[in-house]
Design a protein around this motif. Structure first.
Motif, PDB file in Angstrom:
ATOM      1  N   ALA A  56       0.845  -1.197   0.000  1.00 37.94           N
ATOM      2  CA  ALA A  56       0.000   0.000   0.000  1.00 37.94           C
ATOM      3  C   ALA A  56       0.878   1.245   0.000  1.00 37.94           C
ATOM      4  CB  ALA A  56      -0.916   0.003   1.212  1.00 37.94           C
ATOM      5  N   ALA A  57       0.470   2.247  -0.771  1.00 36.84           N
ATOM      6  CA  ALA A  57       1.153   3.533  -0.801  1.00 36.84           C
ATOM      7  C   ALA A  57       0.091   4.617  -0.756  1.00 36.84           C
ATOM      8  CB  ALA A  57       2.010   3.664  -2.053  1.00 36.84           C
ATOM      9  N   HIS A  58      -0.057   5.243   0.418  1.00 38.04           N
ATOM     10  CA  HIS A  58      -1.118   6.227   0.647  1.00 38.04           C
ATOM     11  C   HIS A  58      -2.477   5.549   0.427  1.00 38.04           C
ATOM     12  CE1 HIS A  58       2.015   9.188   1.061  1.00 38.04           C
ATOM     13  NE2 HIS A  58       2.481   8.875  -0.137  1.00 38.04           N
ATOM     14  N   ASP A  59      -3.272   6.034  -0.498  1.00 39.89           N
ATOM     15  CA  ASP A  59      -4.600   5.453  -0.691  1.00 39.89           C
ATOM     16  C   ASP A  59      -4.634   4.484  -1.876  1.00 39.89           C
ATOM     17  OD1 ASP A  59      -4.284   7.293  -2.672  1.00 39.89           O
ATOM     18  OD2 ASP A  59      -6.325   8.102  -2.550  1.00 39.89           O
ATOM     19  N   GLN A  60      -3.473   4.101  -2.379  1.00 32.69           N
ATOM     20  CA  GLN A  60      -3.418   3.225  -3.544  1.00 32.69           C
ATOM     21  C   GLN A  60      -2.613   1.967  -3.227  1.00 32.69           C
ATOM     22  OE1 GLN A  60      -2.055   5.094  -7.112  1.00 32.69           O
ATOM     23  NE2 GLN A  60      -2.430   3.337  -8.413  1.00 32.69           N
ATOM     24  N   GLY A  61      -3.100   0.830  -3.731  1.00 31.59           N
ATOM     25  CA  GLY A  61      -2.377  -0.419  -3.578  1.00 31.59           C
ATOM     26  C   GLY A  61      -1.675  -0.786  -4.865  1.00 31.59           C
ATOM     27  N   TRP A  62      -0.507  -1.416  -4.755  1.00 25.44           N
ATOM     28  CA  TRP A  62       0.268  -1.824  -5.918  1.00 25.44           C
ATOM     29  C   TRP A  62       0.593  -3.307  -5.803  1.00 25.44           C
ATOM     30  CZ3 TRP A  62       1.202   1.115 -10.125  1.00 25.44           C
ATOM     31  CH2 TRP A  62       1.032   2.510  -9.997  1.00 25.44           C
ATOM     32  N   ILE A  63       0.288  -4.057  -6.829  1.00 29.82           N
ATOM     33  CA  ILE A  63       0.691  -5.456  -6.880  1.00 29.82           C
ATOM     34  C   ILE A  63       2.095  -5.500  -7.479  1.00 29.82           C
ATOM     35  CG2 ILE A  63       0.227  -7.714  -7.896  1.00 29.82           C
ATOM     36  CD1 ILE A  63      -2.730  -7.052  -7.766  1.00 29.82           C
ATOM     37  N   VAL A  64       3.054  -5.892  -6.659  1.00 31.45           N
ATOM     38  CA  VAL A  64       4.449  -5.833  -7.089  1.00 31.45           C
ATOM     39  C   VAL A  64       4.904  -7.138  -7.739  1.00 31.45           C
ATOM     40  CG1 VAL A  64       5.043  -4.096  -5.371  1.00 31.45           C
ATOM     41  CG2 VAL A  64       5.295  -6.511  -4.802  1.00 31.45           C
ATOM     42  N   ALA A 101      -8.035 -11.917  -6.079  1.00 26.48           N
ATOM     43  CA  ALA A 101      -9.134 -11.686  -5.135  1.00 26.48           C
ATOM     44  C   ALA A 101      -8.640 -11.792  -3.701  1.00 26.48           C
ATOM     45  CB  ALA A 101     -10.259 -12.688  -5.393  1.00 26.48           C
ATOM     46  N   ALA A 102      -7.752 -12.756  -3.426  1.00 24.35           N
ATOM     47  CA  ALA A 102      -7.267 -12.958  -2.065  1.00 24.35           C
ATOM     48  C   ALA A 102      -6.394 -11.807  -1.595  1.00 24.35           C
ATOM     49  CB  ALA A 102      -6.492 -14.270  -1.995  1.00 24.35           C
ATOM     50  N   VAL A 103      -5.516 -11.328  -2.455  1.00 29.27           N
ATOM     51  CA  VAL A 103      -4.649 -10.232  -2.037  1.00 29.27           C
ATOM     52  C   VAL A 103      -5.448  -8.944  -1.893  1.00 29.27           C
ATOM     53  CG1 VAL A 103      -3.883  -9.355  -4.300  1.00 29.27           C
ATOM     54  CG2 VAL A 103      -2.312  -9.330  -2.366  1.00 29.27           C
ATOM     55  N   GLU A 104      -6.476  -8.766  -2.719  1.00 30.96           N
ATOM     56  CA  GLU A 104      -7.336  -7.582  -2.579  1.00 30.96           C
ATOM     57  C   GLU A 104      -8.069  -7.631  -1.249  1.00 30.96           C
ATOM     58  OE1 GLU A 104     -11.023  -5.346  -4.906  1.00 30.96           O
ATOM     59  OE2 GLU A 104      -9.770  -6.814  -5.958  1.00 30.96           O
ATOM     60  N   SER A 105      -8.478  -8.832  -0.841  1.00 27.76           N
ATOM     61  CA  SER A 105      -9.164  -8.982   0.442  1.00 27.76           C
ATOM     62  C   SER A 105      -8.242  -8.599   1.595  1.00 27.76           C
ATOM     63  CB  SER A 105      -9.638 -10.425   0.605  1.00 27.76           C
ATOM     64  OG  SER A 105     -10.253 -10.605   1.869  1.00 27.76           O
ATOM     65  N   LYS A 106      -6.972  -8.934   1.510  1.00 30.92           N
ATOM     66  CA  LYS A 106      -6.028  -8.597   2.568  1.00 30.92           C
ATOM     67  C   LYS A 106      -5.758  -7.091   2.624  1.00 30.92           C
ATOM     68  CE  LYS A 106      -2.530 -11.216   3.538  1.00 30.92           C
ATOM     69  NZ  LYS A 106      -2.967 -11.688   4.864  1.00 30.92           N
ATOM     70  N   LEU A 107      -5.872  -6.411   1.472  1.00 30.27           N
ATOM     71  CA  LEU A 107      -5.641  -4.966   1.433  1.00 30.27           C
ATOM     72  C   LEU A 107      -6.871  -4.162   1.823  1.00 30.27           C
ATOM     73  CD1 LEU A 107      -3.612  -4.748  -1.904  1.00 30.27           C
ATOM     74  CD2 LEU A 107      -2.716  -4.268   0.372  1.00 30.27           C
ATOM     75  N   ALA A 108      -8.045  -4.781   1.792  1.00 26.90           N
ATOM     76  CA  ALA A 108      -9.306  -4.074   2.016  1.00 26.90           C
ATOM     77  C   ALA A 108      -9.341  -3.287   3.322  1.00 26.90           C
ATOM     78  CB  ALA A 108     -10.475  -5.063   1.948  1.00 26.90           C
ATOM     79  N   THR A 110      -8.301   3.205  -2.247  1.00 25.30           N
ATOM     80  CA  THR A 110      -9.275   3.599  -3.266  1.00 25.30           C
ATOM     81  C   THR A 110      -8.993   2.957  -4.626  1.00 25.30           C
ATOM     82  OG1 THR A 110      -7.979   5.560  -3.842  1.00 25.30           O
ATOM     83  CG2 THR A 110      -9.657   5.826  -2.133  1.00 25.30           C
ATOM     84  N   ARG A 111      -7.747   2.507  -4.834  1.00 28.10           N
ATOM     85  CA  ARG A 111      -7.399   1.881  -6.109  1.00 28.10           C
ATOM     86  C   ARG A 111      -6.386   0.774  -5.875  1.00 28.10           C
ATOM     87  NH1 ARG A 111      -5.177   6.506  -9.837  1.00 28.10           N
ATOM     88  NH2 ARG A 111      -4.500   7.257  -7.800  1.00 28.10           N
ATOM     89  N   LEU A 112      -6.415  -0.214  -6.750  1.00 28.01           N
ATOM     90  CA  LEU A 112      -5.432  -1.280  -6.747  1.00 28.01           C
ATOM     91  C   LEU A 112      -4.871  -1.380  -8.163  1.00 28.01           C
ATOM     92  CD1 LEU A 112      -4.057  -3.444  -5.092  1.00 28.01           C
ATOM     93  CD2 LEU A 112      -5.913  -5.020  -5.657  1.00 28.01           C
ATOM     94  N   SER A 113      -3.560  -1.253  -8.294  1.00 29.38           N
ATOM     95  CA  SER A 113      -2.931  -1.164  -9.617  1.00 29.38           C
ATOM     96  C   SER A 113      -1.857  -2.223  -9.778  1.00 29.38           C
ATOM     97  CB  SER A 113      -2.300   0.223  -9.813  1.00 29.38           C
ATOM     98  OG  SER A 113      -3.246   1.252  -9.590  1.00 29.38           O
ATOM     99  N   ILE A 114      -1.593  -2.542 -11.014  1.00 28.76           N
ATOM    100  CA  ILE A 114      -0.516  -3.471 -11.338  1.00 28.76           C
ATOM    101  C   ILE A 114       0.139  -3.043 -12.638  1.00 28.76           C
ATOM    102  CG2 ILE A 114      -2.143  -5.058 -12.474  1.00 28.76           C
ATOM    103  CD1 ILE A 114      -0.253  -7.352 -11.670  1.00 28.76           C
ATOM    104  N   LEU A 115       1.462  -3.094 -12.674  1.00 24.76           N
ATOM    105  CA  LEU A 115       2.230  -2.791 -13.879  1.00 24.76           C
ATOM    106  C   LEU A 115       2.721  -4.106 -14.480  1.00 24.76           C
ATOM    107  CD1 LEU A 115       4.385   0.130 -12.445  1.00 24.76           C
ATOM    108  CD2 LEU A 115       2.490   0.363 -14.043  1.00 24.76           C
TER     109      LEU A 115
END
Length: 455
Positions: free
Chosen positions: A64-72, A91-98, A103-108
């Motif tokens: 997590a970075a501020h209000d945004q999550g990043w899948i590394v 879905a599982a990792v999003e549940s752990k970040l909830a 407000t957002r979950l992103s992946i590069l």
């Protein structure tokens, strides 16, 4: 029948994460995040794995970075594709970040990645108009405390470009120093050994310290200045303190180490009985070869009097280059003048005339002249007449005069018509400034270039 399941990451899964990361890379899909970042997030942030019969077959790691999550990191073994594992991991990792209220979950993902169905199934949108930019921080977190203790610092990145003029010197330093140090792999291909130590010499005030700082700025390496005069007060003595500070510097991954006026500790040794200063010179002669053994470092020494240096000090194998730094050329003097002329009057000042009249001036001479002109113009604006400052140096000024002067100063500061120094002010200041570098010193410098310089 589904045989795999999702669970939280365990420390024992570290080798499996490494295997998945390496497998992704070998398949031609270079992971966006470095392995060290992925492993750090496994331990400090959020991570889940897909397991079949106690064998990890997939993983998702996020932070997590501020209000945004990043899948590394997000990866699934190739033989387990198209079985829903990817969507389940997301879905599982999003549940752990909830619980973090993101407000957002992103992946590069790299351009070469084509297996992105799981991302689409999980509701991720492909932001086609975005591009990814990255910059590495030149100093590591664990080095900050050490750098602070050494009195070192990272210098602004624009010092090199802001050095106007001196193009010949800049081009030489760019080619001889910066190029092989900034790209050692390229240098190695051509059999070039990056320099480890250089000597800058020239008359006083010609900008040797500025060049040393600009080199550090250009390389984006920490700048550490060693002050022998300060080390002399150390209980271990100057030689011992010098040895200790270089041992501490060796802990930095990169560094430009600068010693100004090095002649103070490396003067010519004589046949007299050994003195404490000779011991310091001997210690410095031992330090330099040890310093040269470590890559990613550059020792820059500067001297105003290169003739006084010990003959052993400048031998091949200690200093790669012995580089002259002379008085600023026309372009450099113009850039220096512009640094001190207020923007409000710059277009009304005959800059070419100032450059011509200040030929033979050092950067320090130009700075002195510019500040003198500004002070003179301020006094003239406040008191209404030119003054050479002698009145200000008079022994007694009564309280009424002081009050009147203060009132005039305030009025001048508020006056809408207040301007600044003129060409005449600058020319008068130039005429009153004695050049630091005499013609005799310039002549000796030219002789030293022929006899000592090594480019």
């Amino acid at each position: 029948m589904t045989t795999w399941h999702i669970r939280d990451f365990h420390p024992a899964d570290m080798d499996s994460i490494l295997r998945l990361w390496e497998s992704s890379r070998l398949s031609g899909v270079e992971p966006v995040y470095a392995l060290s970042e992925v492993l750090a997030s496994c331990q400090e942030d959020q991570a889940v794995v897909a397991v079949d019969d106690d064998v990890v077959v997939g993983a998702a790691v996020a932070r997590a970075a501020h209000d945004q999550g990043w899948i590394v990191f997000f990866g699934v073994d190739s033989q387990w594709l198209d079985q829903g594992i990817g969507s389940a991991l997301l879905a599982a990792v999003e549940s752990k970040l909830a619980p973090l209220g993101l407000t957002r979950l992103s992946i590069l993902v790299p351009d070469s990645e084509r297996r992105v169905e799981a991302l689409g199934d999980a509701g991720y949108l492909d932001k086609k108009h975005l591009r990814y930019f990255e910059r590495e921080i030149p100093i590591q977190r664990q080095e900050i405390g050490l750098l602070d203790a050494l009195g070192g610092r990272l210098l602004p990145r624009n010092l090199w470009n802001n050095m106007g003029g001196m193009q010949r010197e800049k081009e030489m330093l760019e080619r001889r120093l910066v190029l092989p140090l900034a790209d050692p792999d390229l240098a190695q291909q051509y059999g070039v050994v990056p320099p480890r130590a250089v000597m800058l010499f020239g008359p006083p005030g010609t900008g040797k310290t500025t060049f040393a700082k600009a080199i550090a700025s250009r390389l984006e390496w920490p700048f550490v200045e060693v002050f022998p005069s300060r080390l002399a007060a150390d209980p271990k003595g100057l030689a011992g303190a010098l040895r200790e500070i270089f041992l501490e510097i060796s802990q930095l991954e990169h560094a430009v180490v600068f010693i100004d006026e090095v002649e103070e500790i490396a003067a010519q040794r004589k046949g007299d009985p050994p003195s404490p200063l000779q011991g310091v010179t001997n210690e410095l002669l031992k330090i330099i070869p040890a310093f040269r053994d470590r890559p990613g470092r550059l020792l820059v020494c500067a001297t105003n009097f290169i003739r006084t240096l010990d003959s052993a000090f400048l031998r091949h194998g200690r200093f790669d280059y012995v580089i002259p730094i002379g008085l600023p050329d026309d372009v450099a003097r113009q850039a220096i003048w512009l640094r001190y002329i207020p923007e409000s009057v710059a277009e009304n000042v005959d800059l070419d005339l100032l450059v011509s009249k200040s030929n033979g001036f050092s950067p320090a001479d130009i700075e002195f002249s510019a500040r003198k002109a500004s002070q003179h113009a301020l006094e003239k604006s406040v008191y209404g007449a030119a003054s050479d400052g002698s009145a200000a140096e008079a022994a007694d000024v009564d309280a009424a005069a002081k009050t009147d002067a203060a009132a005039k100063t305030d009025a001048a500061a508020r006056a809408p018509g207040a301007t600044g120094p003129t060409t005449e002010d600058y020319l008068e200041a130039i005429a009153q400034t004695r050049a630091t570098v005499s013609a005799e010193v310039v002549h000796e410098f030219q002789e030293d270039i022929k006899r000592i310089a090594r480019l």
